[in-house]
Design a protein around this motif. Sequence first.
Motif, PDB file in Angstrom:
ATOM      1  N   LEU A 100      21.123 -35.234 -66.811  1.00  0.00           N
ATOM      2  CA  LEU A 100      19.781 -34.683 -66.928  1.00  0.00           C
ATOM      3  C   LEU A 100      19.517 -34.387 -68.400  1.00  0.00           C
ATOM      4  CD1 LEU A 100      19.908 -32.148 -63.963  1.00  0.00           C
ATOM      5  CD2 LEU A 100      18.767 -34.379 -63.971  1.00  0.00           C
ATOM      6  N   VAL A 101      18.318 -34.608 -68.859  1.00  0.00           N
ATOM      7  CA  VAL A 101      18.002 -34.362 -70.268  1.00  0.00           C
ATOM      8  C   VAL A 101      18.297 -32.911 -70.629  1.00  0.00           C
ATOM      9  CG1 VAL A 101      16.161 -34.311 -72.000  1.00  0.00           C
ATOM     10  CG2 VAL A 101      16.263 -36.193 -70.345  1.00  0.00           C
ATOM     11  N   SER A 102      18.015 -32.003 -69.736  1.00  0.00           N
ATOM     12  CA  SER A 102      18.235 -30.579 -70.003  1.00  0.00           C
ATOM     13  C   SER A 102      19.712 -30.232 -70.156  1.00  0.00           C
ATOM     14  CB  SER A 102      17.635 -29.730 -68.873  1.00  0.00           C
ATOM     15  OG  SER A 102      18.262 -30.046 -67.631  1.00  0.00           O
ATOM     16  N   GLU A 103      20.602 -31.093 -69.626  1.00  0.00           N
ATOM     17  CA  GLU A 103      22.039 -30.822 -69.679  1.00  0.00           C
ATOM     18  C   GLU A 103      22.780 -31.763 -70.623  1.00  0.00           C
ATOM     19  OE1 GLU A 103      23.417 -30.965 -65.667  1.00  0.00           O
ATOM     20  OE2 GLU A 103      22.125 -29.317 -65.000  1.00  0.00           O
ATOM     21  N   ALA A 104      22.072 -32.701 -71.209  1.00  0.00           N
ATOM     22  CA  ALA A 104      22.722 -33.712 -72.049  1.00  0.00           C
ATOM     23  C   ALA A 104      23.192 -33.122 -73.371  1.00  0.00           C
ATOM     24  CB  ALA A 104      21.749 -34.860 -72.315  1.00  0.00           C
TER      25      ALA A 104
END
Length: 264
Positions: A100-104
């Motif tokens: 996920l972009v938020s977790e990358a």
Amino acid sequence: MNRLVKGKKVMITGASSGIGQYLAIHVARQGGVPILIARSGERLHIISEKIEETFGVSCYWYKADLSNDAEWKDVIDRICYEHGSLDALINNAGMAVFDLVSEAKWQDIDRMLSVNVKSLFRATHQLLPHFLQQGNGHIVNIASQAGKMATPKSAVYAATKHAVIGFTNGLRMEVEKDGIFVTSVNLGPVRTNFFQQADPSGNYEKAVDRFMLDPNHVALKIVDSLFTKQREINLPVWMDSGSKVYSLAPVLMEKAMGRQFNKK
């Protein structure tokens, strides 16, 4: 058998395994001269020796980290100096980390951009003047069906492949009058070690296992198309059909395929 490959120098990035390794084998089998690039010099040395022994052609290799632009530029300069003109460039190297972009992690995002996009632009930009001067050549860019249809956890990877497809299409129109062929190869999942880094959990690989392409078959298809006017190679055909439907009805496809899209 593509007789147009015989005697031609074909530069292949990401050549130490998977599609790149098979590309080298098929170029050599058809009488071409593979020039291999990857990070693993040890692997390239073994592949090169085996190719020369099996097919009786020269096979050259160069170790390079394509995420390091300065290093990659120097290696390309060295290849041009040592080999003079080349006949084809296959930009095969690529990598992914599905998140996920938020977790990358930023370093993963940066590396995907460097390897998948910047290194491809760099190689093309440096070799294109040679192709233009000799009035022929073929540039093959390995993109992805993800470049036509993004899915959750592959936003950055899909963006890099969107960039490759856009670059390829624009370049094709720029140089077609100069006798240079430009082809994009848009693939679904391929049975290689790609997913060991992209999805270490193995969940996505298990989910798409029955749909995976054979890298040997993919490589043969690409080599058979070298030095011919081939706009795109799309595999598998059914996935390309899905990409076309998605471009016409994205909302409908996202609702209908939401469960499949979220299998990463």
